[in-house]
Enzyme design. Structure first.
Site, PDB file in Angstrom:
ATOM      1  N   CYS A 122       0.824  -9.203   6.013  1.00  0.00           N
ATOM      2  CA  CYS A 122       0.845 -10.548   5.412  1.00  0.00           C
ATOM      3  C   CYS A 122       1.738 -11.315   6.009  1.00  0.00           C
ATOM      4  CB  CYS A 122       1.088 -10.534   3.949  1.00  0.00           C
ATOM      5  SG  CYS A 122       2.475  -9.157   3.259  1.00  0.00           S
ATOM      6  N   HIS A 234       4.766 -16.148   0.880  1.00  0.00           N
ATOM      7  CA  HIS A 234       5.850 -15.805   1.821  1.00  0.00           C
ATOM      8  C   HIS A 234       6.296 -16.883   2.522  1.00  0.00           C
ATOM      9  CE1 HIS A 234       4.976 -11.871   0.810  1.00  0.00           C
ATOM     10  NE2 HIS A 234       4.745 -11.265   1.889  1.00  0.00           N
TER      11      HIS A 234
END
Lengths: 325, 325
Positions: A122, A234
């Protein structure tokens, strides 16, 4: 779909619905522990079946959105039975015969697949989406990056643990190495005592996967991966050193022109992207562009780690294969 | 003490008590708004008086732990009346005749003071404490840093706003530019629309103050300052480029030998320092040391932004002056 009951698996179902991906039928699979559960897909209730080698008979494409061990033991069985596997785990990413694909960047690598295709980590996906357009214009020599990663990077257990800790100052840490609520932890994934590079597995993924996706085996990547008390999204603070001189306007244009990237950068009005902005969306947002030297550029990048960082990228790989029914 | 009712002012009182600093008497001052309040010092209740120029008559040392505007208008008046001023605000830090002091690093600069001494910004202090010993051994050429700064960097209002937001998902942002709970914001302090460097004031402080304290006017510093949902304790992810080759063991030793710094670095046992470890203490903790090139080193640094980043450093300046009664 292996791991249909996990947080990425469930999101895969929703994204397949939203994108109206043409599928003949969908067979939700999971570990024995989750077999028997019901998942909803296009207004139908589907019972989750235990993932075994024979579950892949007559299946064209298998998404693995499960643990690495399930992927390791079962992905080859699926390929043997004629399926194309799109794997979200880290198990196969660095294998030489396995394309590691972010479709906007290296869809061409899909042409060489031998049944198994890996979806990057990710934090890697978000970062390389910002790096790829800059590399094309200026050439990358070095990347210094600090990621600030959401609890959902550790799956549903991570989200739940952070929520428990935020509600209860005495809730213990079991998923994360320390209490995450009210702190930031310079550790994502585990340290490897057999190596002396001092990196976590997450940081090593960021180095190796970035090199493979960008086709730059010598690229210097200096990562520090930090877990932050955020549920989804993120963030990354990135500084690059380039081979050609940087031009800030050209950098901005290259990012803005790149499919899947959006520039949100207006410091005069304190406008920049954050995890909260990007959660629930598929774009990678970039802001706070600053030239810090003739060959140096700093930027801020955010992406939804569950969508573009996982499920959306996997569905985009399926779409790029052109084998939907 | 100007600003005796603020979060740093109150901590100054506690630290003066803890360190048994010899003071003849202490006069707590504040803006008109806070005058009349009571502060506790060594078991006595002291009434806070409005800070005016005449409040500094017969005072030897004045701590300014208040807003920049109060410091700007009143610090010169205190110096005119014969006091030595130790100022925590950013107002005077970059003035040429004002020493900017972290006693472990440049206490010698105090010899040249002309009445006014500045205490650096909270994020600067933590970082330079880690940089100074490394500079002495290897020479610094460039610093790339991402700070992850606690809400208390914005004072009591910052702490209170984060607590409100954590308790109530609809609590608005007034102190910080956006909701901080559940997010990380790449903005500390404000942007300056008249400059085109894209930096926040906090980032500019980190660049300029680091150069001044270390006596390296040409040092390249590339900062990104991020606000994180942590109450107390600033973290920093730092990568340096050095003039001499780096030796990891020598770097570790130089840090461990430096007064005020402690190395907490045992990746094999997942041991590293975090904001939660350092809150309430005076040391600067350093961990996650990694050599990333012949002339490159990455590290993780945390410090209590209210103590070593503010109040403790100010008291250390007083102690270094040697003018306590």
């Amino acid at each position: 779909m292996v791991g249909a009951t996990g947080v990425v698996g469930e999101l895969l179902l929703r994204i397949l619905e939203q994108r109206q991906t043409r599928l003949g039928r969908l067979r939700p699979l999971a570990s024995a522990r989750s077999a028997g559960q019901i998942v909803r897909f296009h207004d139908a209730d589907l019972q989750v079946v235990e993932a075994t080698p024979d579950a892949f008979v007559d299946i064209d494409v298998v998404f693995f959105a499960a643990t690495g061990s399930l992927s390791k033991s079962l992905a080859p069985a699926a390929v043997e039975r004629g399926a194309v596997v799109i794997d979200k785990s880290s198990t196969w990413r660095m294998a030489e015969h396995v394309p590691l694909v972010v479709p906007e960047i290296n869809a061409d690598a899909l042409e060489r697949h031998q049944g198994l295709i890996a979806c990057p980590n990710c934090s890697t996906i978000g970062m390389v989406m910002a790096l790829a357009p800059l590399h094309r214009v200026f050439g990358l020599r070095r990347v210094t990056v600090t990621t600030m990663q959401a609890a959902s990077g550790a799956g549903r257990n991570g989200i739940d643990e952070l929520a428990r800790q935020l509600a209860d100052p005495h809730a213990p840490a079991t998923v994360f190495p320390r209490r995450l609520a009210g702190d930031v932890l310079p550790q994502c994934d585990s340290f490897d005592a057999t190596r002396d590079d001092g990196l976590t597995a997450e940081e090593r993924k960021l180095v190796e996967e970035t090199r493979k996706i960008l086709g730059l085996p010598e690229l210097e990547v200096e990562p520090t991966c930090v877990r932050v008390p955020v549920a989804v999204g993120h963030s990354a603070s990135i500084t690059i050193e380039t081979t050609a001189p940087v031009d800030l306007a050209a950098a901005r244009q290259a990012l803005a022109d790149f499919a899947g990237v959006r520039v949100v950068d207006d410091p005069a009005h304190a406008n920049y992207p954050t995890a909260a902005n990007v959660a629930g969306t598929d774009e990678v947002l970039v802001g706070r562009l600053r030239q810090t030297g003739t060959h140096r550029l700093s930027l801020w990048q955010v992406a939804d780690n569950l969508r573009k960082g996982a499920a959306t990228n996997a569905v985009q790989i399926l779409e790029a294969l052109g084998i939907e029914r």
